[in-house]
Design an enzyme around this catalytic site. Structure first.
Site, short mmCIF file in Angstrom:
data_model
loop_
_atom_site.label_atom_id
_atom_site.label_comp_id
_atom_site.label_asym_id
_atom_site.label_seq_id
_atom_site.Cartn_x
_atom_site.Cartn_y
_atom_site.Cartn_z
N SER A 27 27.85 -21.42 125.73
CA SER A 27 26.72 -22.16 126.29
C SER A 27 26.09 -21.46 127.49
O SER A 27 26.78 -20.94 128.36
CB SER A 27 27.18 -23.56 126.72
OG SER A 27 26.13 -24.25 127.34
N LYS A 78 28.68 -36.08 120.15
CA LYS A 78 27.54 -36.93 120.51
C LYS A 78 27.70 -38.38 120.08
O LYS A 78 27.17 -39.27 120.73
CB LYS A 78 26.24 -36.34 119.95
CG LYS A 78 25.82 -35.08 120.67
CD LYS A 78 24.47 -34.61 120.22
CE LYS A 78 24.02 -33.44 121.06
NZ LYS A 78 22.60 -33.24 121.01
N GLY A 139 15.27 -30.33 110.08
CA GLY A 139 16.62 -30.81 110.36
C GLY A 139 16.63 -32.31 110.54
O GLY A 139 15.59 -32.93 110.77
#
Length: 178
Positions: A27, A78, A139
Site C-alpha cells: 500500500s 470491508k 466492476g
C-alpha cells in the site's frame, strides 16, 4: 513537524492510524497519509497492518484496546468489520461495506467514502461533475458499488455497470436507483 516520509519523531503522544488488509504491505497509503499529516503539522503516524482474512473483528477490538485514531479498511475486510462497529453511516449501511473506521465520541463508526472520494477527485482535478452525464463503471465490487451510488446521488443521467458476472452487475446497477 517532518517531511513527506512522516513525522520528525514519534513521541508518547503521537496518534496512530492504520490501513488493514491482506495483502496490504504494498500500500502507498502510509506514504500519502503521513505526508498529509506532516503538511498539516499533526503529531500522527500512519502504518499498514497485515490482518489475515477472518481477523477483521479482532482488528476492530484491537483498535478499541490500543486507542488507534482511525482505520482505513481494504480487502478482504470491508464487510467483516461491520459486526464489531457501533454504527454505520447511511452509505456504509446501504453498501454493506466499510472503508474507513473513525471515532465519534466513544463510538466506532463505519464509513464508505470510495464513491465520494472519486467524485471529489474528478471535480478538483478535472473540473468534472457527473450531473446529467452518462457514466460507465467497470466492476461490481465494494468500491464500484460506492461509485455507482455516488454517481446517482450526484445526478448522473445514466449509470451503466460492466462486470464479468451479470448478476453482480445488476446488483451494483440497482444502487443507482433506476
Amino acid at each position: 513537524m517532518g517531511d513527506a516520509a512522516g513525522p520528525a519523531a514519534l513521541t508518547g503522544s503521537t496518534r496512530l492510524a492504520a490501513v488493514i488488509g491482506s495483502p496490504v504491505r504494498h500500500s502507498r497509503s502510509p506514504a500519502l497519509i503521513n505526508a498529509a499529516f506532516a503538511s498539516a503539522g499533526l503529531d500522527w503516524a500512519f502504518v499498514a497492518l497485515e490482518v489475515a482474512p477472518g481477523d477483521a473483528a479482532a482488528a476492530i477490538d484491537a483498535m478499541r484496546v490500543l486507542g488507534l485514531g482511525g482505520l482505513s479498511v481494504t480487502m478482504p475486510h470491508k464487510h467483516d468489520v461491520i459486526a464489531r462497529l457501533d454504527r454505520l453511516t447511511p452509505d456504509a449501511a446501504a453498501l454493506d461495506a466499510v472503508n474507513c473506521v473513525a471515532w465519534d465520541g466513544d463510538e466506532l463508526v463505519g464509513h464508505n467514502t470510495d464513491g465520494w472520494g472519486l467524485l471529489e477527485s474528478l471535480a478538483v482535478d478535472q473540473d468534472l461533475h457527473p450531473q446529467g452525464l452518462r457514466c460507465v463503471v467497470f466492476g461490481a465490487g465494494g468500491a464500484a458499488r460506492s461509485v455507482v451510488r455516488s454517481l446517482a446521488e450526484a445526478g448522473a443521467a445514466e449509470v451503466v455497470v460492466v462486470n464479468r458476472t451479470p448478476e453482480r452487475a445488476e446488483v451494483a446497477a440497482s444502487l443507482a436507483g433506476r
